[in-house]
Design a protein around this motif. Sequence first.
Motif, PDB file in Angstrom:
ATOM      1  N   SER A 214     -22.827  39.538  -3.678  1.00  0.00           N
ATOM      2  CA  SER A 214     -21.486  39.812  -4.196  1.00  0.00           C
ATOM      3  C   SER A 214     -20.697  40.564  -3.143  1.00  0.00           C
ATOM      4  O   SER A 214     -21.280  41.266  -2.316  1.00  0.00           O
ATOM      5  CB  SER A 214     -21.580  40.670  -5.463  1.00  0.00           C
ATOM      6  N   ASP A 215     -19.366  40.432  -3.180  1.00  0.00           N
ATOM      7  CA  ASP A 215     -18.578  41.238  -2.249  1.00  0.00           C
ATOM      8  C   ASP A 215     -18.364  42.641  -2.805  1.00  0.00           C
ATOM      9  O   ASP A 215     -17.838  43.516  -2.119  1.00  0.00           O
ATOM     10  CB  ASP A 215     -17.247  40.552  -1.884  1.00  0.00           C
ATOM     11  N   CYS A 216     -18.797  42.850  -4.066  1.00  0.00           N
ATOM     12  CA  CYS A 216     -18.808  44.195  -4.668  1.00  0.00           C
ATOM     13  C   CYS A 216     -17.503  44.941  -4.478  1.00  0.00           C
ATOM     14  O   CYS A 216     -17.499  46.115  -4.117  1.00  0.00           O
ATOM     15  CB  CYS A 216     -19.931  45.042  -4.088  1.00  0.00           C
ATOM     16  N   SER A 217     -16.372  44.279  -4.683  1.00  0.00           N
ATOM     17  CA  SER A 217     -15.098  44.961  -4.524  1.00  0.00           C
ATOM     18  C   SER A 217     -14.749  45.658  -5.820  1.00  0.00           C
ATOM     19  O   SER A 217     -14.492  45.027  -6.841  1.00  0.00           O
ATOM     20  CB  SER A 217     -14.006  43.960  -4.162  1.00  0.00           C
ATOM     21  N   MET A 218     -14.744  46.986  -5.781  1.00  0.00           N
ATOM     22  CA  MET A 218     -14.435  47.719  -7.002  1.00  0.00           C
ATOM     23  C   MET A 218     -12.953  47.612  -7.319  1.00  0.00           C
ATOM     24  O   MET A 218     -12.573  47.610  -8.474  1.00  0.00           O
ATOM     25  CB  MET A 218     -14.903  49.155  -6.864  1.00  0.00           C
ATOM     26  N   GLU A 219     -12.128  47.507  -6.280  1.00  0.00           N
ATOM     27  CA  GLU A 219     -10.689  47.375  -6.522  1.00  0.00           C
ATOM     28  C   GLU A 219     -10.367  46.040  -7.183  1.00  0.00           C
ATOM     29  O   GLU A 219      -9.559  45.967  -8.098  1.00  0.00           O
ATOM     30  CB  GLU A 219      -9.915  47.458  -5.210  1.00  0.00           C
ATOM     31  N   GLU A 220     -10.981  44.975  -6.701  1.00  0.00           N
ATOM     32  CA  GLU A 220     -10.676  43.661  -7.261  1.00  0.00           C
ATOM     33  C   GLU A 220     -11.518  43.348  -8.482  1.00  0.00           C
ATOM     34  O   GLU A 220     -11.399  42.266  -9.069  1.00  0.00           O
ATOM     35  CB  GLU A 220     -10.870  42.580  -6.194  1.00  0.00           C
ATOM     36  N   GLY A 221     -12.389  44.274  -8.863  1.00  0.00           N
ATOM     37  CA  GLY A 221     -13.133  44.115 -10.106  1.00  0.00           C
ATOM     38  C   GLY A 221     -14.373  43.251 -10.008  1.00  0.00           C
ATOM     39  O   GLY A 221     -14.956  42.901 -11.031  1.00  0.00           O
ATOM     40  N   SER A 222     -14.813  42.895  -8.809  1.00  0.00           N
ATOM     41  CA  SER A 222     -16.038  42.097  -8.749  1.00  0.00           C
ATOM     42  C   SER A 222     -17.272  42.981  -8.945  1.00  0.00           C
ATOM     43  O   SER A 222     -18.369  42.485  -9.139  1.00  0.00           O
ATOM     44  CB  SER A 222     -16.121  41.287  -7.454  1.00  0.00           C
ATOM     45  N   MET A 223     -17.082  44.300  -8.916  1.00  0.00           N
ATOM     46  CA  MET A 223     -18.143  45.199  -9.357  1.00  0.00           C
ATOM     47  C   MET A 223     -17.498  46.237 -10.256  1.00  0.00           C
ATOM     48  O   MET A 223     -16.533  46.885  -9.861  1.00  0.00           O
ATOM     49  CB  MET A 223     -18.801  45.883  -8.156  1.00  0.00           C
ATOM     50  N   ARG A 224     -17.989  46.357 -11.489  1.00  0.00           N
ATOM     51  CA  ARG A 224     -17.385  47.307 -12.413  1.00  0.00           C
ATOM     52  C   ARG A 224     -18.461  48.020 -13.197  1.00  0.00           C
ATOM     53  O   ARG A 224     -19.570  47.533 -13.350  1.00  0.00           O
ATOM     54  CB  ARG A 224     -16.389  46.662 -13.374  1.00  0.00           C
ATOM     55  N   CYS A 225     -18.100  49.183 -13.699  1.00  0.00           N
ATOM     56  CA  CYS A 225     -19.121  50.039 -14.280  1.00  0.00           C
ATOM     57  C   CYS A 225     -18.630  50.699 -15.555  1.00  0.00           C
ATOM     58  O   CYS A 225     -17.504  51.180 -15.613  1.00  0.00           O
ATOM     59  CB  CYS A 225     -19.452  51.109 -13.247  1.00  0.00           C
ATOM     60  N   ASP A 226     -19.470  50.703 -16.585  1.00  0.00           N
ATOM     61  CA  ASP A 226     -19.202  51.488 -17.785  1.00  0.00           C
ATOM     62  C   ASP A 226     -20.202  52.640 -17.797  1.00  0.00           C
ATOM     63  O   ASP A 226     -21.376  52.437 -17.494  1.00  0.00           O
ATOM     64  CB  ASP A 226     -19.409  50.655 -19.057  1.00  0.00           C
ATOM     65  N   GLY A 227     -19.720  53.817 -18.150  1.00  0.00           N
ATOM     66  CA  GLY A 227     -20.605  54.980 -18.178  1.00  0.00           C
ATOM     67  C   GLY A 227     -20.810  55.464 -19.597  1.00  0.00           C
ATOM     68  O   GLY A 227     -19.848  55.724 -20.307  1.00  0.00           O
ATOM     69  N   ASN A 228     -22.083  55.557 -20.016  1.00  0.00           N
ATOM     70  CA  ASN A 228     -22.408  56.089 -21.341  1.00  0.00           C
ATOM     71  C   ASN A 228     -22.878  57.523 -21.156  1.00  0.00           C
ATOM     72  O   ASN A 228     -23.704  57.790 -20.278  1.00  0.00           O
ATOM     73  CB  ASN A 228     -23.540  55.284 -21.965  1.00  0.00           C
ATOM     74  N   VAL A 229     -22.352  58.420 -21.973  1.00  0.00           N
ATOM     75  CA  VAL A 229     -22.737  59.821 -21.776  1.00  0.00           C
ATOM     76  C   VAL A 229     -22.828  60.571 -23.096  1.00  0.00           C
ATOM     77  O   VAL A 229     -22.034  60.355 -24.010  1.00  0.00           O
ATOM     78  CB  VAL A 229     -21.768  60.521 -20.782  1.00  0.00           C
ATOM     79  N   SER A 230     -23.851  61.409 -23.195  1.00  0.00           N
ATOM     80  CA  SER A 230     -23.994  62.292 -24.350  1.00  0.00           C
ATOM     81  C   SER A 230     -24.526  63.626 -23.855  1.00  0.00           C
ATOM     82  O   SER A 230     -24.974  63.750 -22.719  1.00  0.00           O
ATOM     83  CB  SER A 230     -24.963  61.686 -25.370  1.00  0.00           C
ATOM     84  N   LEU A 231     -24.461  64.617 -24.734  1.00  0.00           N
ATOM     85  CA  LEU A 231     -24.976  65.941 -24.379  1.00  0.00           C
ATOM     86  C   LEU A 231     -26.067  66.351 -25.347  1.00  0.00           C
ATOM     87  O   LEU A 231     -26.101  65.905 -26.495  1.00  0.00           O
ATOM     88  CB  LEU A 231     -23.864  66.998 -24.460  1.00  0.00           C
ATOM     89  N   ARG A 232     -26.969  67.170 -24.872  1.00  0.00           N
ATOM     90  CA  ARG A 232     -27.908  67.828 -25.776  1.00  0.00           C
ATOM     91  C   ARG A 232     -28.155  69.223 -25.227  1.00  0.00           C
ATOM     92  O   ARG A 232     -28.045  69.461 -24.020  1.00  0.00           O
ATOM     93  CB  ARG A 232     -29.208  67.040 -25.900  1.00  0.00           C
ATOM     94  N   ARG A 233     -28.476  70.137 -26.158  1.00  0.00           N
ATOM     95  CA  ARG A 233     -28.745  71.507 -25.756  1.00  0.00           C
ATOM     96  C   ARG A 233     -29.939  71.523 -24.821  1.00  0.00           C
ATOM     97  O   ARG A 233     -30.892  70.769 -25.023  1.00  0.00           O
ATOM     98  CB  ARG A 233     -29.081  72.363 -26.991  1.00  0.00           C
ATOM     99  N   ARG A 234     -29.903  72.347 -23.814  1.00  0.00           N
ATOM    100  CA  ARG A 234     -31.057  72.460 -22.918  1.00  0.00           C
ATOM    101  C   ARG A 234     -32.297  72.802 -23.740  1.00  0.00           C
ATOM    102  O   ARG A 234     -32.252  73.659 -24.610  1.00  0.00           O
ATOM    103  CB  ARG A 234     -30.823  73.532 -21.859  1.00  0.00           C
ATOM    104  N   GLY A 235     -33.364  72.079 -23.493  1.00  0.00           N
ATOM    105  CA  GLY A 235     -34.599  72.314 -24.241  1.00  0.00           C
ATOM    106  C   GLY A 235     -34.785  71.312 -25.360  1.00  0.00           C
ATOM    107  O   GLY A 235     -35.902  71.069 -25.806  1.00  0.00           O
ATOM    108  N   SER A 236     -33.689  70.698 -25.817  1.00  0.00           N
ATOM    109  CA  SER A 236     -33.807  69.706 -26.892  1.00  0.00           C
ATOM    110  C   SER A 236     -34.251  68.365 -26.315  1.00  0.00           C
ATOM    111  O   SER A 236     -33.921  68.032 -25.182  1.00  0.00           O
ATOM    112  CB  SER A 236     -32.454  69.562 -27.587  1.00  0.00           C
TER     113      SER A 236
END
Length: 509
Positions: A214-236
Amino acid sequence: MRELEEVLQDWEAVIGLEIHAELTTLNTKMFCSCPIEFGAEPNTHTCPVCLGLPGALPVPNKAAIESIVLAGLATNCDIEKRTMFYRKGYFYPDMAKNFQTTQGPKAFCMRGHLDLEVSGNAAKERVDVEKAEDGSYTARIGITRIHMEEDAGKMVHIGGAEGRIDGATNSLVDYNRAGTPLIELVTEPELRTPEEARLFMQKLRQIYLAIGISDCSMEEGSMRCDGNVSLRRRGSTEFGTKTELKNMNSFKNLHDGLAYEIRRQAEVLENGGTIRQETRHWEPGAKRTIVMRVKETADDYRMFPDPDLAPYDLSDEWIEGVRAKLPELPDAKRDRFMASWGLPKADAADIAGDVDFASFFEEAAQGLSEAQAKKAANLILNDVSAYLKENAVALGQTKAAPASIAALAKLLADDSISSKQGKEVLAAVLEEGADPDEYVASHNMKQVTDTAAIEAAMDELMAQNMDKVEAYRAGKKGLQGFFMGQMMKAAAGGNPKVISQIVTSKLEG
Ligand code: ADP
Ligand code: ZN
Ligand code: MG
């Protein structure tokens, strides 16, 4: 909102990425022989298959499967020998079939991983790992799978603001992109900081570029990313509710969007609120994330095996044939550059991670000593790289040849010219394809390293200024500057390092 560093003291961030890459180096689409061509006249690259006309039968593109298997082998995945294609319900005009062909729970590539080397400022975000003396650490990030999908077409809305659907009077659709092969990599929720997410994405991009899928162009959208994120208390050990961030079309956006989201979630949770499972959009300008849609129930995509596509079988011989095509990957290259030329790890990784830099450096460094090769690496990573950015050109578009960078590195490593002169020579190399040795000779740059001549000149200067010599020896060390200045004038173009050494040792007597 509290600062990220503070939040991460109390909360552990759990991050998983979904990274799409279009297989832009292929000639034809995933299930038909329509050409893949960016920017063609609308709807000129379509056929009954990618338009989903009744009775049209899809045929998997073997080259696309080779690409995804290469990606899997390069990311330490197991290759599944028997997988299936599924239909996933999709009702939007940019996909004429009303379903997307994708893969089910068993994809071509399963259970991989990448090792991240996190150092410098990037390592500061992580507070719960043991770090090396220099503050760096390594993290192994699991890859759940890499599966095959196809892209949708493109909608163009006319009459509304900025081509948006709001207020539009007409909507047009271009099916040229429909059916373009995409691969989606899904990570385990094992990333712990925005920097790790950014590094993962960066490393994956380097690998995809190295294997040429792939040419992996992030500007042209040939490589794109979704980020999933959650938090938990330290120790949990239980996972919290995650949000999913879209529109992460640059490394900076990915980092900053996740960092914001972590801070936002911490504030909600600390105020006794709850996180809703929702898709959010990162707005880099406003520096915030906003809700796109809330997920109230599990999505029902009505996934079922595609009756038009038989289970896909890969033989061991075929897989081994693909493995044999794997080029040297960035990590292996980095290690080799360290072993062959003693480059520092971070420099070796930066050069090895860039396909152009790596082959250029390798050619330049043939026959160079370690010290000279380090200079060549520095030139490429600092000066050349800055020049490329400033002028928005690729290395191949400059006039620089590896041999010229090697010659310049030699002149610098041997102190034949100063670093200031080196910059002038480099500019001539990049812009005019100058030969450094010739340039230095024709511009009288060669520093006088004839130490006998410098010593004689210093003896003469001292004889003319005995009062200052005595004052120096009586403690006025600042007078070194006076002698240095005179000597630099006398030996125009002389090597300052050598002159300074002689001046000081003569003055000290
Ligand atoms: P969904 O069903 O919402 O699409 P998946 O289980 O398919 O979620 O996971 C999608 C991505 O989200 C993966 O990269 C996964 O590692 C990550 N992920 C899953 N659960 C969490 C969580 N609680 N926090 C952060 N990331 C998560
Ligand atoms: Zn087609
Ligand atoms: Mg999912």
